[in-house]
Design an enzyme around this catalytic site. Structure first.
Site, PDB file in Angstrom:
ATOM      1  N   THR B 137       0.878  -1.176   0.000  1.00 38.79           N
ATOM      2  CA  THR B 137       0.000   0.000   0.000  1.00 38.79           C
ATOM      3  C   THR B 137       0.912   1.221   0.000  1.00 38.79           C
ATOM      4  O   THR B 137       2.131   1.087   0.171  1.00 38.79           O
ATOM      5  CB  THR B 137      -0.891   0.041   1.261  1.00 38.79           C
ATOM      6  N   ASP B 138       0.364   2.411  -0.146  1.00 40.89           N
ATOM      7  CA  ASP B 138       1.209   3.605  -0.129  1.00 40.89           C
ATOM      8  C   ASP B 138       1.889   3.771   1.232  1.00 40.89           C
ATOM      9  O   ASP B 138       3.012   4.245   1.322  1.00 40.89           O
ATOM     10  CB  ASP B 138       0.368   4.846  -0.461  1.00 40.89           C
ATOM     11  N   CYS B 139       1.198   3.389   2.292  1.00 40.35           N
ATOM     12  CA  CYS B 139       1.793   3.538   3.625  1.00 40.35           C
ATOM     13  C   CYS B 139       2.604   2.306   4.048  1.00 40.35           C
ATOM     14  O   CYS B 139       3.462   2.389   4.917  1.00 40.35           O
ATOM     15  CB  CYS B 139       0.713   3.876   4.645  1.00 40.35           C
ATOM     16  N   TYR B 140       2.305   1.154   3.464  1.00 42.75           N
ATOM     17  CA  TYR B 140       3.036  -0.090   3.766  1.00 42.75           C
ATOM     18  C   TYR B 140       3.519  -0.704   2.451  1.00 42.75           C
ATOM     19  O   TYR B 140       2.946  -1.674   1.966  1.00 42.75           O
ATOM     20  CB  TYR B 140       2.149  -1.083   4.520  1.00 42.75           C
ATOM     21  N   PRO B 141       4.576  -0.134   1.865  1.00 44.77           N
ATOM     22  CA  PRO B 141       4.950  -0.528   0.496  1.00 44.77           C
ATOM     23  C   PRO B 141       5.577  -1.919   0.385  1.00 44.77           C
ATOM     24  O   PRO B 141       5.482  -2.557  -0.661  1.00 44.77           O
ATOM     25  CB  PRO B 141       5.960   0.550   0.089  1.00 44.77           C
TER      26      PRO B 141
END
Ligand code: SF4
Ligand code: SF4
Lengths: 133, 402
Positions: B137-141
């Site tokens: 994800t954008d926060c958990y790449p």
């Protein structure tokens, strides 16, 4: 010849036959019975030392009669560190080698009585019973 | 009729003046000195059990990697853990098995390695392989992590067991013609053996069958450390019926949800186990202190093996088919003698729960109480007692509108 140790397992329909007598009479073998046991299902186990010239013929005779023959090369040991003294092995051990000491309720293992059937090695939940070759 | 309070007992524990005895010892005391005198003298009775408890597990927080990952699929030593919590939180259940386990395809399966074994390794301080995959994800790449962790590396590791400490349990027998491989062990055909799994007179919930003292917040011995009762266990439906002999009881159905910090527990009291043909699990040690607030509490806590009964159940048909019939009741004294009578036949018995270890737990808890390291907590809420009339709900197979 030097005596050889073998494990003989008798199915229920053979356990009451005088098989050992024939080994002596017809095959001229020297038989030294080290351990013998008949379980509640009438299956028998015997650990014997055999010697004599007709050793191979004697073994063939046993197999013909439905007796399972295995060389005794294995021994069962208990990993004392691992055993949690639960008791799960005690009612399935056919020779009372694994038993509960009362009233302490601690599970004891008497290697002298063990007939190396190996039932305990998989029934023990923490795999404390080990086969040693 | 209360003769003591929690506060009074705790004060005595702190002063080193309290009288603490195990559930075995109290039985003899009551026989010798009577109920009233023993109730006055004894402050706390300690109990213990050490048995496979499948509804057990740990929740962990393994910390954030750089870059960060949101765990979607998580394994510990190849055993799958739950990926449905926050990014680096997970729950590992005792019965979880690796994806490549042969299970029962070659019956009976051995189940040598499962969640219970990983918990055992963790609590023993051994390195455990952690594998995490995420979808990014954008926060958990990050999408993948593989590393080794030990108990010390974790932010939190909490043993949280939704159903432990079963009050009483079936005595399992096999009326069928083939050997059965069950969670009650290997059951030989035609009543070849009878397996039971409760520590009888030491069993915590058999000693407080009306749940007068055990409740939310009760401090206990858990896995060699300190834990707490946090709720009733799942399927908690306690009942107490009269037993076949005078003064005896058949109490059953009570369970506990327990929790404690895994970091202070010990591999001696949390042991991974493999039940042939059934699965992996965790053997859990639990000890519960019972404050002797009055004579009635003592009367229950002092019941001996001869006064506590368990039901005999056939595992060839009745149990798997969920039929209610039992083959009779039998006392723990008979079970512990090594032979019971079932359908007129002598059947050898064996426990799956270690009585000698249960006794050790009761003694350890007694030592903790006497040393002042462990005091009693008064429950903030008691658990449903037999009076609540709880009964188990069965699962019906039906469509959405039925
Ligand atoms: S191998 Fe195990 S079950 Fe078999 S006799 Fe020896 S101790 Fe008993
Ligand atoms: S089943 Fe295993 S752990 Fe249990 S008493 Fe026997 S050897 Fe020990």
């Amino acid at each position: 010849m030097t005596p050889k140790k073998v494990v003989l397992r008798f199915p229920a329909d053979v356990a009451d036959k005088p098989i050992i007598y024939y080994l002596v009479k017809d095959f001229d073998l020297m038989v030294n019975i080290l351990k013998a046991n008949i379980n509640p299902h009438k299956q028998g186990t015997m650990i014997v030392e055999l010697s004599g010239d007709k050793f191979d013929a004697g073994l063939a005779f046993l197999q013909e009669r439905g007796v399972n023959v295995q060389p005794l090369s294995e021994e069962i040991v208990r990993n004392e560190e691992q055993c949690i003294s639960c008791g799960a092995c005690t009612a399935i051990c056919p020779s009372q080698a694994l038993f509960i000491d009362r009233p302490s309720m601690i599970v004891q293992f008497d290697g002298e009585k063990c007939i190396v059937c190996q039932l305990c090695t998989r029934a023990c939940p923490v795999r404390a019973m080990e086969v040693k070759f | 009729m209360s003769i003591k309070t929690y506060a009074e007992i705790n004060a005595r524990l702190r002063e080193g003046k309290a009288v603490v005895v195990t559930a075995e010892e109290v039985t003899t005391m009551v026989q010798e000195h009577g109920l009233a005198e023993t109730a006055r003298r004894v402050d706390v009775v300690t109990t213990g059990t050490f048995a496979p408890m499948c509804s057990s597990g740990v929740y962990l927080n393994f910390g954030h990697s750089a870059p960060r990952i949101k765990g979607h699929q998580i394994t510990l030593n190849d055993v799958p853990a739950y990926g449905g919590l926050a990014a680096v939180d997970t729950y590992l259940g005792a019965t979880a098995l690796p994806a490549n386990d042969p299970l029962n395809s070659n019956h009976p399966g051995e189940f040598r390695h499962g969640g219970g074994h990983v918990i055992h390794d963790l609590v023993a301080g051994k390195p455990v392989k952690l594998r995490v995959t995420g979808y990014g994800t954008d926060c958990y790449p990050r999408q993948e992590v593989e590393t080794y962790i030990t108990l010390d590396d974790l932010n939190e590791a909490v043993l949280f067991n939704p159903r432990n400490c079963y009050q009483n349990y079936n005595v399992a027998v096999n009326l069928g013609e083939r050997t059965l491989y069950t969670y009650m062990g290997v059951l030989k055909p035609r009543l070849g053996n009878a397996h039971y799994s409760t520590s009888g007179q030491l069993s915590p919930l058999l000693k407080d069958p009306y749940f007068r003292t055990i409740g939310v917040g009760t401090r206990i011995f858990l896995g060699g450390g300190i834990g707490y009762v946090v709720w009733n266990g799942t399927q908690h439906c306690p009942s107490v019926r009269e037993g076949p002999t005078e003064g005896s009881v058949f109490a059953a159905g009570g369970t506990l949800t327990v929790l404690g910090d895994l970091k202070q527990m010990s591999p001696d009291w949390l042991v991974g186990a493999s039940i042939l043909g059934y699965g992996a699990t965790l053997v859990v040690g639990i000890g519960v202190p019972i404050p002797i607030l009055d004579e009635e509490i003592l009367r229950c806590a002092a019941r001996s093996d001869a006064e506590l009964y368990a039901p005999i159940v056939d595992y060839s048909v009745a149990y798997p088919q969920r039929r209610p019939e039992i083959l009779g009741l039998v006392s723990y004294a008979e079970l512990k003698s090594g032979t019971i009578k079932v359908n007129g036949r002598d059947v050898p018995t064996a426990p799956l729960s270690s009585y000698s270890k249960a006794r050790e737990i009761a003694h350890l808890l007694k030592d903790w109480l006497l040393s002042g390291k462990f005091t009693l907590t008064e429950p903030v809420q008691l658990l449903p007692s037999p009076d609540a009339g709880l009964t188990g709900k069965a699962l019906e197979i039906k469509g959405p509108k039925e």
